[in-house]
Design a protein around this motif. Sequence first.
Motif, PDB file in Angstrom:
ATOM      1  N   VAL A  20      -1.096   5.254  -0.001  1.00  0.00           N
ATOM      2  CA  VAL A  20      -2.375   4.667  -0.374  1.00  0.00           C
ATOM      3  C   VAL A  20      -2.408   3.208   0.058  1.00  0.00           C
ATOM      4  O   VAL A  20      -1.467   2.460  -0.182  1.00  0.00           O
ATOM      5  N   LEU A  21      -3.517   2.819   0.677  1.00  0.00           N
ATOM      6  CA  LEU A  21      -3.762   1.423   1.031  1.00  0.00           C
ATOM      7  C   LEU A  21      -4.994   0.958   0.273  1.00  0.00           C
ATOM      8  O   LEU A  21      -6.039   1.608   0.325  1.00  0.00           O
ATOM      9  N   THR A  22      -4.855  -0.143  -0.471  1.00  0.00           N
ATOM     10  CA  THR A  22      -6.030  -0.728  -1.109  1.00  0.00           C
ATOM     11  C   THR A  22      -6.440  -1.945  -0.308  1.00  0.00           C
ATOM     12  O   THR A  22      -5.599  -2.666   0.224  1.00  0.00           O
ATOM     13  N   LEU A  23      -7.740  -2.142  -0.192  1.00  0.00           N
ATOM     14  CA  LEU A  23      -8.271  -3.342   0.452  1.00  0.00           C
ATOM     15  C   LEU A  23      -8.418  -4.380  -0.639  1.00  0.00           C
ATOM     16  O   LEU A  23      -9.260  -4.263  -1.517  1.00  0.00           O
ATOM     17  N   GLY A  24      -7.543  -5.357  -0.615  1.00  0.00           N
ATOM     18  CA  GLY A  24      -7.456  -6.334  -1.692  1.00  0.00           C
ATOM     19  C   GLY A  24      -6.609  -5.782  -2.822  1.00  0.00           C
ATOM     20  O   GLY A  24      -6.508  -4.581  -3.020  1.00  0.00           O
ATOM     21  N   ARG A  25      -5.960  -6.668  -3.542  1.00  0.00           N
ATOM     22  CA  ARG A  25      -5.187  -6.249  -4.713  1.00  0.00           C
ATOM     23  C   ARG A  25      -6.154  -6.146  -5.864  1.00  0.00           C
ATOM     24  O   ARG A  25      -6.764  -7.127  -6.260  1.00  0.00           O
ATOM     25  N   GLN A  26      -6.337  -4.984  -6.396  1.00  0.00           N
ATOM     26  CA  GLN A  26      -7.330  -4.728  -7.434  1.00  0.00           C
ATOM     27  C   GLN A  26      -6.809  -5.147  -8.796  1.00  0.00           C
ATOM     28  O   GLN A  26      -5.981  -4.476  -9.377  1.00  0.00           O
ATOM     29  N   GLY A  27      -7.286  -6.280  -9.267  1.00  0.00           N
ATOM     30  CA  GLY A  27      -6.887  -6.760 -10.589  1.00  0.00           C
ATOM     31  C   GLY A  27      -5.482  -7.325 -10.622  1.00  0.00           C
ATOM     32  O   GLY A  27      -4.930  -7.524 -11.680  1.00  0.00           O
ATOM     33  N   GLY A  28      -4.884  -7.567  -9.467  1.00  0.00           N
ATOM     34  CA  GLY A  28      -3.563  -8.171  -9.406  1.00  0.00           C
ATOM     35  C   GLY A  28      -2.413  -7.221  -9.671  1.00  0.00           C
ATOM     36  O   GLY A  28      -1.264  -7.609  -9.641  1.00  0.00           O
ATOM     37  N   THR A  29      -2.694  -5.946  -9.939  1.00  0.00           N
ATOM     38  CA  THR A  29      -1.625  -4.982 -10.204  1.00  0.00           C
ATOM     39  C   THR A  29      -1.807  -3.755  -9.319  1.00  0.00           C
ATOM     40  O   THR A  29      -2.890  -3.504  -8.797  1.00  0.00           O
ATOM     41  N   ALA A  37      -1.175  -3.047  -0.328  1.00  0.00           N
ATOM     42  CA  ALA A  37      -2.463  -3.742  -0.403  1.00  0.00           C
ATOM     43  C   ALA A  37      -2.610  -4.655   0.804  1.00  0.00           C
ATOM     44  O   ALA A  37      -1.666  -5.348   1.183  1.00  0.00           O
ATOM     45  N   MET A  38      -3.793  -4.643   1.395  1.00  0.00           N
ATOM     46  CA  MET A  38      -4.106  -5.471   2.553  1.00  0.00           C
ATOM     47  C   MET A  38      -5.157  -6.487   2.133  1.00  0.00           C
ATOM     48  O   MET A  38      -6.199  -6.120   1.591  1.00  0.00           O
ATOM     49  N   ASP A  39      -4.866  -7.773   2.381  1.00  0.00           N
ATOM     50  CA  ASP A  39      -5.795  -8.829   2.002  1.00  0.00           C
ATOM     51  C   ASP A  39      -5.501 -10.058   2.846  1.00  0.00           C
ATOM     52  O   ASP A  39      -4.364 -10.234   3.308  1.00  0.00           O
ATOM     53  N   ILE A  40      -6.491 -10.902   3.026  1.00  0.00           N
ATOM     54  CA  ILE A  40      -6.289 -12.148   3.760  1.00  0.00           C
ATOM     55  C   ILE A  40      -5.491 -13.150   2.916  1.00  0.00           C
ATOM     56  O   ILE A  40      -4.835 -14.030   3.430  1.00  0.00           O
ATOM     57  N   ASP A  41      -5.552 -13.005   1.589  1.00  0.00           N
ATOM     58  CA  ASP A  41      -4.862 -13.900   0.662  1.00  0.00           C
ATOM     59  C   ASP A  41      -3.801 -13.099  -0.079  1.00  0.00           C
ATOM     60  O   ASP A  41      -4.116 -12.230  -0.880  1.00  0.00           O
ATOM     61  N   ILE A  42      -2.543 -13.403   0.196  1.00  0.00           N
ATOM     62  CA  ILE A  42      -1.460 -12.639  -0.424  1.00  0.00           C
ATOM     63  C   ILE A  42      -0.998 -13.243  -1.754  1.00  0.00           C
ATOM     64  O   ILE A  42      -0.066 -12.748  -2.366  1.00  0.00           O
ATOM     65  N   SER A  43      -1.686 -14.270  -2.222  1.00  0.00           N
ATOM     66  CA  SER A  43      -1.261 -14.930  -3.458  1.00  0.00           C
ATOM     67  C   SER A  43      -1.418 -14.037  -4.691  1.00  0.00           C
ATOM     68  O   SER A  43      -0.785 -14.276  -5.711  1.00  0.00           O
ATOM     69  N   GLU A  44      -2.248 -12.981  -4.609  1.00  0.00           N
ATOM     70  CA  GLU A  44      -2.419 -12.074  -5.743  1.00  0.00           C
ATOM     71  C   GLU A  44      -1.555 -10.825  -5.635  1.00  0.00           C
ATOM     72  O   GLU A  44      -1.718  -9.887  -6.394  1.00  0.00           O
ATOM     73  N   ALA A  46      -0.851  -8.946  -2.554  1.00  0.00           N
ATOM     74  CA  ALA A  46      -0.981  -8.055  -1.394  1.00  0.00           C
ATOM     75  C   ALA A  46       0.264  -8.203  -0.525  1.00  0.00           C
ATOM     76  O   ALA A  46       0.811  -9.294  -0.378  1.00  0.00           O
ATOM     77  N   ASN A  47       0.729  -7.108   0.039  1.00  0.00           N
ATOM     78  CA  ASN A  47       1.929  -7.174   0.866  1.00  0.00           C
ATOM     79  C   ASN A  47       1.626  -7.103   2.362  1.00  0.00           C
ATOM     80  O   ASN A  47       2.537  -7.224   3.170  1.00  0.00           O
ATOM     81  N   ILE A  48       0.353  -6.913   2.733  1.00  0.00           N
ATOM     82  CA  ILE A  48      -0.045  -6.951   4.135  1.00  0.00           C
ATOM     83  C   ILE A  48      -1.131  -8.003   4.270  1.00  0.00           C
ATOM     84  O   ILE A  48      -2.229  -7.852   3.733  1.00  0.00           O
ATOM     85  N   LYS A  49      -0.827  -9.096   4.964  1.00  0.00           N
ATOM     86  CA  LYS A  49      -1.810 -10.158   5.162  1.00  0.00           C
ATOM     87  C   LYS A  49      -2.627  -9.834   6.407  1.00  0.00           C
ATOM     88  O   LYS A  49      -2.082  -9.708   7.501  1.00  0.00           O
ATOM     89  N   TRP A  50      -3.940  -9.663   6.191  1.00  0.00           N
ATOM     90  CA  TRP A  50      -4.804  -9.318   7.319  1.00  0.00           C
ATOM     91  C   TRP A  50      -6.238  -9.723   7.035  1.00  0.00           C
ATOM     92  O   TRP A  50      -6.732  -9.505   5.926  1.00  0.00           O
ATOM     93  N   ASP A  51      -6.895 -10.301   8.036  1.00  0.00           N
ATOM     94  CA  ASP A  51      -8.313 -10.641   7.946  1.00  0.00           C
ATOM     95  C   ASP A  51      -9.098  -9.407   8.376  1.00  0.00           C
ATOM     96  O   ASP A  51      -9.067  -9.016   9.546  1.00  0.00           O
ATOM     97  N   LEU A  52      -9.796  -8.781   7.456  1.00  0.00           N
ATOM     98  CA  LEU A  52     -10.505  -7.538   7.735  1.00  0.00           C
ATOM     99  C   LEU A  52     -11.739  -7.725   8.615  1.00  0.00           C
ATOM    100  O   LEU A  52     -12.425  -6.758   8.926  1.00  0.00           O
ATOM    101  N   ASN A  53     -12.014  -8.952   9.042  1.00  0.00           N
ATOM    102  CA  ASN A  53     -13.056  -9.187  10.029  1.00  0.00           C
ATOM    103  C   ASN A  53     -12.590  -8.806  11.429  1.00  0.00           C
ATOM    104  O   ASN A  53     -13.373  -8.814  12.369  1.00  0.00           O
ATOM    105  N   TYR A  54     -11.311  -8.481  11.558  1.00  0.00           N
ATOM    106  CA  TYR A  54     -10.730  -8.094  12.845  1.00  0.00           C
ATOM    107  C   TYR A  54     -10.139  -6.693  12.742  1.00  0.00           C
ATOM    108  O   TYR A  54      -9.697  -6.279  11.668  1.00  0.00           O
ATOM    109  N   PRO A  55     -10.107  -5.955  13.845  1.00  0.00           N
ATOM    110  CA  PRO A  55      -9.514  -4.613  13.812  1.00  0.00           C
ATOM    111  C   PRO A  55      -8.049  -4.673  13.357  1.00  0.00           C
ATOM    112  O   PRO A  55      -7.333  -5.623  13.662  1.00  0.00           O
TER     113      PRO A  55
END
Length: 81
Positions: A20-29, A37-44, A46-55
Motif C-alpha cells: 500500500v502506498l499513501t499519498l501523504g502521511r495520513q494523520g502522521g501514523t 507514504a509518498m510526500d514532498i515533506d517527510i517531516s511527518e 513519509a518515507n518516500i520524498k517526492w513532489d507529486l507535480n512530477y511523474p
Amino acid sequence: MGATRETKKFIADLWPYGRVLTLGRQGGTKLFYGEDAMDIDISEGANIKWDLNYPVQDRYRGFYDLVYDGGSIEHVMNPLM
C-alpha cells in the motif's frame, strides 16, 4: 486531512494484504501494515520524498497494489502529468 477510524477500518477490511502506498502521511501514523507514504515533506513520517507535480520514478510504477489518497492530490497543480 487525515483518514477517519471508519475509513481505515473500511479499507483494511477490503484490502487486508498487498503493498500500500499513501499519498501523504495520513494523520502522521500508518494506516496499513507495510504501508509506504509518498510526500514532498517527510517531516511527518513519509518515507518516500517526492513532489507529486512530477511523474513518479519508474521503480514505483506497478510496485504497489493499492494507492490511497486521503486528501493530498487536491494540492497537486497538474495531476495528469
